[in-house]
Motif scaffolding. Sequence first.
Motif, PDB file in Angstrom:
ATOM      1  N   ALA A  64     -32.878  -0.216  27.902  1.00  0.00           N
ATOM      2  CA  ALA A  64     -34.217  -0.427  28.702  1.00  0.00           C
ATOM      3  C   ALA A  64     -33.953  -0.403  30.015  1.00  0.00           C
ATOM      4  CB  ALA A  64     -34.655  -1.973  28.421  1.00  0.00           C
ATOM      5  N   MET A  65     -32.769  -0.753  30.541  1.00  0.00           N
ATOM      6  CA  MET A  65     -32.592  -0.845  32.263  1.00  0.00           C
ATOM      7  C   MET A  65     -32.345   0.845  32.530  1.00  0.00           C
ATOM      8  SD  MET A  65     -32.170  -3.779  33.673  1.00  0.00           S
ATOM      9  CE  MET A  65     -30.863  -3.905  34.829  1.00  0.00           C
ATOM     10  N   GLN A  66     -31.743   1.518  31.545  1.00  0.00           N
ATOM     11  CA  GLN A  66     -31.612   2.863  32.050  1.00  0.00           C
ATOM     12  C   GLN A  66     -32.688   3.783  31.927  1.00  0.00           C
ATOM     13  OE1 GLN A  66     -28.303   3.951  29.408  1.00  0.00           O
ATOM     14  NE2 GLN A  66     -26.780   3.393  30.748  1.00  0.00           N
ATOM     15  N   ALA A  67     -33.769   3.228  30.954  1.00  0.00           N
ATOM     16  CA  ALA A  67     -35.042   3.811  30.674  1.00  0.00           C
ATOM     17  C   ALA A  67     -35.747   3.686  32.009  1.00  0.00           C
ATOM     18  CB  ALA A  67     -35.680   3.530  29.633  1.00  0.00           C
ATOM     19  N   HIS A 280     -28.070 -11.303  45.661  1.00  0.00           N
ATOM     20  CA  HIS A 280     -29.293 -11.230  44.586  1.00  0.00           C
ATOM     21  C   HIS A 280     -28.843 -10.914  43.249  1.00  0.00           C
ATOM     22  CE1 HIS A 280     -31.331  -9.347  48.333  1.00  0.00           C
ATOM     23  NE2 HIS A 280     -31.661 -10.269  47.903  1.00  0.00           N
ATOM     24  N   GLN A 281     -29.304 -11.887  42.261  1.00  0.00           N
ATOM     25  CA  GLN A 281     -28.829 -11.732  40.959  1.00  0.00           C
ATOM     26  C   GLN A 281     -30.162 -11.771  40.037  1.00  0.00           C
ATOM     27  OE1 GLN A 281     -25.861 -14.341  38.966  1.00  0.00           O
ATOM     28  NE2 GLN A 281     -25.342 -15.168  40.991  1.00  0.00           N
ATOM     29  N   VAL A 282     -30.111 -11.015  38.974  1.00  0.00           N
ATOM     30  CA  VAL A 282     -31.193 -11.454  37.995  1.00  0.00           C
ATOM     31  C   VAL A 282     -30.384 -11.475  36.679  1.00  0.00           C
ATOM     32  CG1 VAL A 282     -32.669  -9.513  38.906  1.00  0.00           C
ATOM     33  CG2 VAL A 282     -31.235  -8.899  37.180  1.00  0.00           C
ATOM     34  N   ASN A 283     -31.277 -12.328  35.801  1.00  0.00           N
ATOM     35  CA  ASN A 283     -30.553 -12.911  34.590  1.00  0.00           C
ATOM     36  C   ASN A 283     -31.298 -12.358  33.298  1.00  0.00           C
ATOM     37  OD1 ASN A 283     -28.831 -14.226  33.473  1.00  0.00           O
ATOM     38  ND2 ASN A 283     -29.803 -16.331  34.234  1.00  0.00           N
ATOM     39  N   LEU A 284     -30.963 -11.474  32.635  1.00  0.00           N
ATOM     40  CA  LEU A 284     -31.887 -11.091  31.598  1.00  0.00           C
ATOM     41  C   LEU A 284     -32.189 -11.958  30.533  1.00  0.00           C
ATOM     42  CD1 LEU A 284     -30.767  -7.248  31.631  1.00  0.00           C
ATOM     43  CD2 LEU A 284     -32.532  -8.448  32.865  1.00  0.00           C
ATOM     44  N   ASP A 285     -31.241 -13.070  30.411  1.00  0.00           N
ATOM     45  CA  ASP A 285     -31.616 -14.148  29.324  1.00  0.00           C
ATOM     46  C   ASP A 285     -33.116 -14.806  29.749  1.00  0.00           C
ATOM     47  OD1 ASP A 285     -30.071 -16.999  27.857  1.00  0.00           O
ATOM     48  OD2 ASP A 285     -30.290 -14.934  27.335  1.00  0.00           O
ATOM     49  N   GLN A 286     -33.346 -14.898  31.085  1.00  0.00           N
ATOM     50  CA  GLN A 286     -34.455 -15.517  31.646  1.00  0.00           C
ATOM     51  C   GLN A 286     -35.701 -14.825  32.142  1.00  0.00           C
ATOM     52  OE1 GLN A 286     -32.793 -18.094  34.285  1.00  0.00           O
ATOM     53  NE2 GLN A 286     -31.806 -19.266  32.739  1.00  0.00           N
ATOM     54  N   SER A 288     -37.485 -10.610  31.986  1.00  0.00           N
ATOM     55  CA  SER A 288     -37.742  -9.255  31.226  1.00  0.00           C
ATOM     56  C   SER A 288     -37.051  -8.092  31.875  1.00  0.00           C
ATOM     57  CB  SER A 288     -39.354  -9.131  30.878  1.00  0.00           C
ATOM     58  OG  SER A 288     -39.871  -8.605  32.332  1.00  0.00           O
ATOM     59  N   VAL A 289     -36.622  -7.056  31.466  1.00  0.00           N
ATOM     60  CA  VAL A 289     -35.998  -5.958  32.061  1.00  0.00           C
ATOM     61  C   VAL A 289     -37.099  -5.578  32.875  1.00  0.00           C
ATOM     62  CG1 VAL A 289     -35.348  -3.664  31.583  1.00  0.00           C
ATOM     63  CG2 VAL A 289     -34.397  -5.241  30.181  1.00  0.00           C
TER      64      VAL A 289
END
Lengths: 304, 99, 547
Positions: A64-67, A280-286, A288-289
């Motif tokens: 999904a990230m690559q898309a 900067h951080q994102v957390n895909l557990d919390q 959406s992509v």
Amino acid sequence: MNSLWIFPGQGGQNAGMLQNVDKTLRGHVEDLLGLKLLDTDSAYQDSVQLQVGIELLQVAQVNAMQAAGLKPHLVAGHSLGVFAAAYAIGSLAQDDLFRVVKRRAELMQGAYPQGYGMGVVVGLSRAEVEALVAQVNRPEHPVYASNQNAEDQTALSGELAAIDQVVTLAKANGAVLARRLKVPVPSHSPLMAKVGTQLAAAMADVTLQKPAGIYLTNYSGRAVRQVAPVREDLSNNLAHPVYFEAMMGVAHDYEPDSIVNFSPGRPFRKVLGQKFGDLHQVNLDQMSVSDAAFLLTKWERGTY
Amino acid sequence: MEKMHFNYAATQPIERPVHIGVVASGDLEVIMKPTDKKESELNIVTGSDGFKEVWQNVLNRFFDRYPLLADFEINDFGATPGVVNLRLTQAMEALKDEQ
Amino acid sequence: MSEERDWATHREAKANKLSAMSSTIDGKFAKTSDAKAILEGLIAPGDKVVLEGDNQKQATFLSKTLASVDPAKVHDLHMIMSSISRPEHLDIFEDGIASKMDFSFAGPQSTRVSQMIADGTLKVGDIHTYLELYARLYIDLIPNVVLVAADKVDRDGNLYTGYNTEETPVIVESAAFHDGIVIVQANEVVDKLPRVDIPADWVDVIIPADEPYQLEPLFTRDPQNITELQILMAMMAIRGIYEKHNVQSVNHGVGFNTAAIELLLPTYGEQLGLKGKIVPNWEVNPTPTLIPAIESGWVQSIHSFGGEVGMEKYIAARPDVFFVGKDGTMRSNRAFGQMAGQYALDMFVGSTLQIDQYGNSSTVTNGRLSGFGGAPNMGSNPTGRRHSTPAWQSLRPDNDPLGKGQKLVVQMVETFGSNKRPVFVDSLDAVEVRKEAKLQNVPIMIYSEDTTHIVTEEGIAYLYKTSSMAERQAAIEAIAGVTPVGLRSDPAVVKDLRARGIVAFPEDLGVNRNQATRSLLAAQNMEDLVKWSKGLYNPPAKFRSWS
């Protein structure tokens, strides 16, 4: 984009974690491996369900990230997570990943049926923990200092009775915390060497590509750009400590401008805070992509 | 969450209560009240478990230098020994300022 | 009859190399797309190569190009670098392009440097201070090729290096006058330079870069992050050191402790009546936290090692204070700044990661070999100094008829670091690192004998007043908190040291701990600094949180 993508191993899983995974991908994996992923608490007692489930979740997120047009410059997997990391950096093909992970889980399931596991000591240096381990470790009652997840956080792997002895010594020697972990296998110690050999054999016909970026190895805590150490990490990381703190230390030298934490769970909050501050951080557990992709793109453009 | 209790021999009684510090991460609150007892009594509540020995050391050093006789209530939110020392000595100073 | 020796071998070799590349070089100019071919053609295997690698400025285009050359053509290079700053500075070792490194600073790559030394991929000649490394460029590390960066270049090949001149002149001169090849990446080619920083005669090849060279704002500290502990320590330093010793000239090592001092001059310093009495002269990078002190009239002059991103307009508007050319832009010079820091300053104030029981300090910890940079140079007593100033003279020992003064070298540390580990230790990690990194000597940043004062949140130890190592250790123990070193402190000994003025607690200095609040800072955040600068200071993106 100079992003560090981090893939946890076992521990953060929960029933229902696969519900948003792309259905086509899930179906393909189930067909490929000849199994049905149940995504329940009791299913996750089974090594194959658990490991394949976690990797499916991570691979789906990577896709999904690559898309969304995003890719990593650095990847760091922890234990099981090395497979999704190798996939994300372009070294390991998707179907190969799932076949190998299934085999890994099967090998691990049979390896140590009872009486073995892991522990953790917080508040002592690795050298101090190793000194205590040396006092206890014997061939009949083996215990090793294993994963290094932060400077003052060292895991133990081995026979549970020996682990308990080290835990007692650690508390008497100034440890802030020391206890068993809910892991039923002495992972990341020489006790898993045979599994490593078997897995390497199973991977003999798997082709790996040169990483399209930097791959951070568990077994040596190094930043590598070649295939050979990636192969070593995938097949043999179970026999070595995960030098996660070193991986994060050397990742810091590459000055990533963002960190993406893949599912499941958020196990590395403390060490990431110590090494990277408020990067900067994102957390895909919390998140959406698509929300993550929005933020990452915004940060790259330098707008807040 | 850990609760600790300490007693210290002390020679300098305080005349009025004092409240120093903040309820914030990395900080602590110190509340000192006059006492009739012959010793200082300290009750500490902290969110960082396992540091009893460090607290002992910090308090030994403080009472060696400033043997204040009082009841102490301390609420700690993960302060380093340096910050603990700062708040205790600020409390000590606040008392001196008006004496 | 013996043959005549050829005394111009270097000159001939250089001429041959350049003429072999003549089809790719027009006058001095090469095309961006020919960069790889240029490096492969002009750098020979085994060459000594300086790659810029400054503390702040990085010749990024040239370093990436160097990392892309064919190791079959270019290999076994002996690299000489002030600062190992970028991943490709180390990739060239993994890829067989370079084999040996002499350097000064490795802060940004300290983990990977440690790992590569342990793995044997990086062989280190030695670790130096900046000034030592520049000096060796003229003695036994004379470069064959130097790869440097310039802001602007004119059609004749003159260079403008501007605010961030840093060490480019000292590097280029060492090659230009010993038949080394000088290759420059330029941000821009213009008809007329603001001024000439390096003359065209010294330059051989100019390659327009594909992107501006990398420049980091390393000396900017957000006042928002200054803690009350740092404010208390800064108050003690101003009162117990700056005022007491009548310090006139100073270098501030980068950090929050010194930023706090800078922001307390217009407030606390003013309360003490010190304006116009102390620190008119500075050798320091143009750090934004100095703006309030400058605007309030505390500062007469500042010479800088390098520039600081965002400060350009402010500096240009204050030429009475900074070193600004006729063209209106600043010039920096790290070599001269280090020289000034060594010989022309009353005092150095810095911070460190570890101090041992004797007072030796180091920033090298296990797994992170950060090197030395300029600190040992700034933080040492130059025995070659002869001229006297009140502060320097105030440290002269009483009992020595042939005695002389000493530079004040102040270390400011909290007793426990941000990782909650003690700063004061019985033995430095550096002792282990010496073995791991196969160094000749333990990498000590500042030696005990050069350290004249230590400031912690507990107080000040006036080490220069101690008359034996045992007394020195006791003074350190008195202010080392509950670290393993501090726990040995004996209350009776502390009482005696305080009575003799060897140790001072805040109350001994008349410093009120309850005054140590953030409201005492002349500026509390980046926005305040911008206001103080009347809008001339332009904080880099990463420091802007409000716009």
